[in-house]
Design an enzyme around this catalytic site. Structure first.
Site, PDB file in Angstrom:
ATOM      1  N   ASP A  16     152.384 195.098  81.865  1.00 44.43           N
ATOM      2  CA  ASP A  16     151.200 194.552  82.555  1.00 44.43           C
ATOM      3  C   ASP A  16     149.957 194.491  81.660  1.00 44.43           C
ATOM      4  OD1 ASP A  16     153.001 194.971  84.679  1.00 44.43           O
ATOM      5  OD2 ASP A  16     152.032 196.840  85.260  1.00 44.43           O
ATOM      6  N   GLU A 186     152.747 188.221  92.052  1.00 45.51           N
ATOM      7  CA  GLU A 186     151.786 189.257  91.668  1.00 45.51           C
ATOM      8  C   GLU A 186     151.164 188.870  90.329  1.00 45.51           C
ATOM      9  OE1 GLU A 186     154.498 192.534  91.631  1.00 45.51           O
ATOM     10  OE2 GLU A 186     155.321 192.029  89.680  1.00 45.51           O
TER      11      GLU A 186
END
Length: 303
Positions: A16, A186
């Site tokens: 991420d 997401e």
């Protein structure tokens, strides 16, 4: 002497990544990739040339966040007025009855140490079906700060006040605007180029090989965001699960880089994610050229 960064660019399991340029240096802020209960701190990395990276350990520790108890992840940093703000997700809440969501920490320098700015989450409830995770902060050319976030197939945007630690309302009086594009899962990410807003996000499941990144374009930071197509995905000869990215833009140029995580081909543990960087290019019509994921990474590029 390394000629290119190589991929992965640093040792260890990370995911991420959000990437920025702070104080004339490249920075990457990733999730420490481990089982949720072990994701209790954040590290950062900086480089002067995209090839050699230096680790700054423990820029934010869960022990300094009174309300967080597990799963610290998806950091998004920004600088404003000499302060550094770091938005993050914690606790992986599954309903409005649980404590957690998106928090914000602040520091005087890019390497931290960051300290919880509020003593509570900034966003702690589900709005428009969006799980409060995966924040991405974006400051527009006019100085307006936006925070995009969301999981469970829904994405929202909020406007931040000038203090960067409180939520503002939009002109119509609303606070949470849903901007969910088709196939959003997401990991939202926003960049602006030549007056156009490029909104990107992760598709597929983060623990599966088909994790990937797609994008949309709009003339407004609030959309509408109509999906154009994928720009980052697995290559069966290189790696799988290429997704949840950030980007770097060399000021004064049209040189762009995508920073992302992926899973080595030999791995089956879904937490085995590594940080990678490759070139991101735009076609003459402004569309993003699908990224080729590589083992070589990128060449040296001093700022």
């Amino acid at each position: 002497m390394k000629k290119t960064s190589g991929n992965p660019i640093v040792p260890g399991w990370y995911a991420d990544p959000e990437a920025r340029i702070f104080e004339g240096r490249y920075w990457i802020y990733p999730t420490y990739s481990a089982p949720y209960e072990e994701q209790r701190h954040l590290d950062a990395f900086h480089s002067d040339n995209l090839v050699d990276w230096v680790k700054v350990p423990n820029i934010l520790d869960m022990r300094d966040i009174s309300w967080a108890w597990r799963a610290l992840w998806a950091p998004s940093p920004i600088e404003r007025d000499g302060k550094y703000y770091l938005y993050f997700a914690a606790n992986d809440i599954q309903s409005n009855d649980e404590l957690g969501g998106i928090g914000v920490a602040v520091a005087d320098q890019p390497e931290g140490p960051f300290r919880d700015a509020l003593g509570k989450p900034l966003i702690d409830k589900f709005h428009h079906g969006a799980q409060p995770i995966d924040p991405h902060v974006f400051i527009d050319d006019d100085g307006t700060a936006y925070l995009y976030y969301g999981g469970w197939g829904h994405c929202n945007v909020v406007k931040l006040q000038a203090d960067m630690v409180s939520v503002d309302s939009f002109d119509d009086g609303s606070t949470y605007i849903e901007v969910t594009p088709d196939q959003f899962v997401e990991g939202p990410c926003m960049l602006k180029r030549n007056g156009l807003y490029y909104f990107m996000w992760a598709e597929g499941g983060w623990g599966t090989p088909d994790y990937s990144v797609a994008y949309a374009c709009s003339e407004s930071p609030l959309g509408p965001f109509n999906r154009v197509g994928k720009i980052l995905q697995q290559n069966p000869d290189v790696a799988t699960s290429a997704g949840h990215h950030g980007f770097l833009h060399v000021p004064g140029t049209d040189d762009w880089y995508i920073v992302y995580h992926r899973r080595p081909l030999t791995e089956t543990d879904r937490n085995h994610r590594v940080l990678c960087i490759d070139r991101m290019e735009f076609a003459a019509d402004g569309s993003i050229v699908p990224v080729a994921i590589t083992f070589e990474g990128v060449a040296e590029r001093p700022l």
